[in-house]
Design a protein around this motif. Structure first.
Motif, short mmCIF file in Angstrom:
data_model
loop_
_atom_site.label_atom_id
_atom_site.label_comp_id
_atom_site.label_asym_id
_atom_site.label_seq_id
_atom_site.Cartn_x
_atom_site.Cartn_y
_atom_site.Cartn_z
N ASN A 128 34.00 69.33 -44.38
CA ASN A 128 34.69 68.41 -45.27
C ASN A 128 36.12 68.93 -45.39
OD1 ASN A 128 35.69 66.80 -47.30
ND2 ASN A 128 34.03 67.21 -48.74
N LYS A 129 37.03 68.45 -44.56
CA LYS A 129 38.41 68.95 -44.50
C LYS A 129 39.36 67.77 -44.44
CE LYS A 129 41.34 72.36 -43.63
NZ LYS A 129 41.55 73.49 -44.49
N VAL A 130 40.37 67.79 -45.31
CA VAL A 130 41.38 66.74 -45.35
C VAL A 130 42.75 67.40 -45.23
CG1 VAL A 130 42.42 64.94 -46.78
CG2 VAL A 130 39.96 65.30 -46.85
N ILE A 131 43.60 66.84 -44.38
CA ILE A 131 44.99 67.28 -44.27
C ILE A 131 45.86 66.04 -44.44
CG2 ILE A 131 46.75 68.24 -42.76
CD1 ILE A 131 44.53 69.85 -41.39
N LEU A 132 46.78 66.10 -45.39
CA LEU A 132 47.67 64.97 -45.68
C LEU A 132 49.11 65.45 -45.74
CD1 LEU A 132 45.65 63.38 -48.63
CD2 LEU A 132 45.75 62.53 -46.28
N VAL A 133 50.02 64.62 -45.27
CA VAL A 133 51.45 64.82 -45.49
C VAL A 133 51.96 63.51 -46.06
CG1 VAL A 133 53.71 65.23 -44.45
CG2 VAL A 133 51.71 66.46 -43.60
N GLY A 134 52.50 63.58 -47.27
CA GLY A 134 52.96 62.35 -47.91
C GLY A 134 53.85 62.64 -49.10
N HIS A 135 54.22 61.56 -49.78
CA HIS A 135 55.13 61.62 -50.93
C HIS A 135 54.36 61.38 -52.22
CE1 HIS A 135 58.88 61.63 -48.57
NE2 HIS A 135 58.19 60.90 -47.72
N LEU A 136 54.70 62.16 -53.25
CA LEU A 136 54.08 61.98 -54.55
C LEU A 136 54.47 60.63 -55.12
CD1 LEU A 136 54.04 65.21 -54.30
CD2 LEU A 136 53.92 65.12 -56.78
N GLY A 137 53.48 59.91 -55.63
CA GLY A 137 53.73 58.60 -56.24
C GLY A 137 54.23 58.72 -57.67
N LYS A 138 53.93 59.83 -58.33
CA LYS A 138 54.45 60.12 -59.66
C LYS A 138 54.32 61.61 -59.92
CE LYS A 138 50.44 58.74 -62.35
NZ LYS A 138 49.89 57.88 -63.35
N ASP A 139 54.95 62.09 -60.98
CA ASP A 139 54.87 63.49 -61.34
C ASP A 139 53.41 63.87 -61.63
OD1 ASP A 139 57.62 63.61 -61.18
OD2 ASP A 139 57.94 63.68 -63.35
N PRO A 140 53.02 65.10 -61.32
CA PRO A 140 51.65 65.53 -61.64
C PRO A 140 51.38 65.45 -63.14
CG PRO A 140 52.70 67.10 -60.16
CD PRO A 140 53.76 66.15 -60.61
N GLU A 141 50.19 64.95 -63.49
CA GLU A 141 49.74 64.95 -64.87
C GLU A 141 48.84 66.16 -65.04
OE1 GLU A 141 47.83 61.30 -65.96
OE2 GLU A 141 49.48 60.09 -65.18
N VAL A 142 49.16 67.02 -65.99
CA VAL A 142 48.40 68.25 -66.18
C VAL A 142 47.62 68.18 -67.49
CG1 VAL A 142 48.55 70.76 -66.37
CG2 VAL A 142 50.15 69.53 -64.92
N ARG A 143 46.35 68.56 -67.42
CA ARG A 143 45.50 68.67 -68.61
C ARG A 143 44.99 70.10 -68.66
NH1 ARG A 143 42.24 64.33 -66.05
NH2 ARG A 143 40.91 66.13 -65.76
N HIS A 144 44.67 70.54 -69.86
CA HIS A 144 44.10 71.87 -70.04
C HIS A 144 42.72 71.71 -70.65
CE1 HIS A 144 47.85 73.77 -68.91
NE2 HIS A 144 48.45 72.86 -69.65
N LEU A 145 41.71 72.17 -69.93
CA LEU A 145 40.32 72.05 -70.35
C LEU A 145 39.92 73.27 -71.18
CD1 LEU A 145 38.88 70.80 -66.95
CD2 LEU A 145 39.81 69.43 -68.83
#
Length: 143
Positions: free
Chosen positions: A5-22
């Motif tokens: 199960n391996k994925v390699i992607l090269v692309g542009h961020l659609g928006k800033d990362p949303e960070v949550r703290h669990l």
């Protein structure tokens, strides 16, 4: 024999990362990533864009929150995960995400806010240390 199960992607961020703290202070960052490919159809150039849901955990999430921004080009390695959840109406839904194991920021040095930091590679194997790799401009490459 087990599967891969391996994925390699090269692309542009659609928006800033949303960070949550669990619970326990565990960080999780998520953002959409756009990958595009072009092909010719009936003599016309067609561009097809796919959107991927990216999830990063712990130290990788903290680095993403600090350095990644909407529109930035990034190389991501990870694996596909499908999970289920219930929406507000109680209906069971499924979503497929790319759980990132590492990433590298791509582009020119001037694309990044910190002087001299043009590439950041982080992995789940080295979450406790911050090491920065400086990419050279494309003109400096030997090929």
């Amino acid at each position: 024999m087990s599967g891969i199960n391996k994925v390699i992607l090269v692309g542009h961020l659609g928006k800033d990362p949303e960070v949550r703290h669990l619970e326990g202070g565990v960080s999780v960052a998520s953002f959409p990533l756009a990958t595009s490919e072009s092909f010719n159809k009936d003599g016309r150039k067609i561009e097809q864009t796919e959107w991927h849901n990216i999830v990063m955990w712990r130290g990788l999430a903290d680095v993403a929150a600090k350095y990644l921004q909407k529109g930035k080009l990034v190389y991501i390695e990870g694996k596909l995960r499908t999970r289920s959840f219930e929406d507000k109406g109680g209906v069971k839904k499924f979503t497929t995400e790319v759980v990132a194991e590492n990433f590298t920021m791509l582009g020119r040095k001037s694309d990044f806010e910190l002087e001299g930091v043009a590439s950041r590679q982080a992995s789940k194997h080295d979450e406790s240390t911050d090491s920065y790799d400086t990419m050279t401009d494309a003109d400096d490459l030997p090929f």
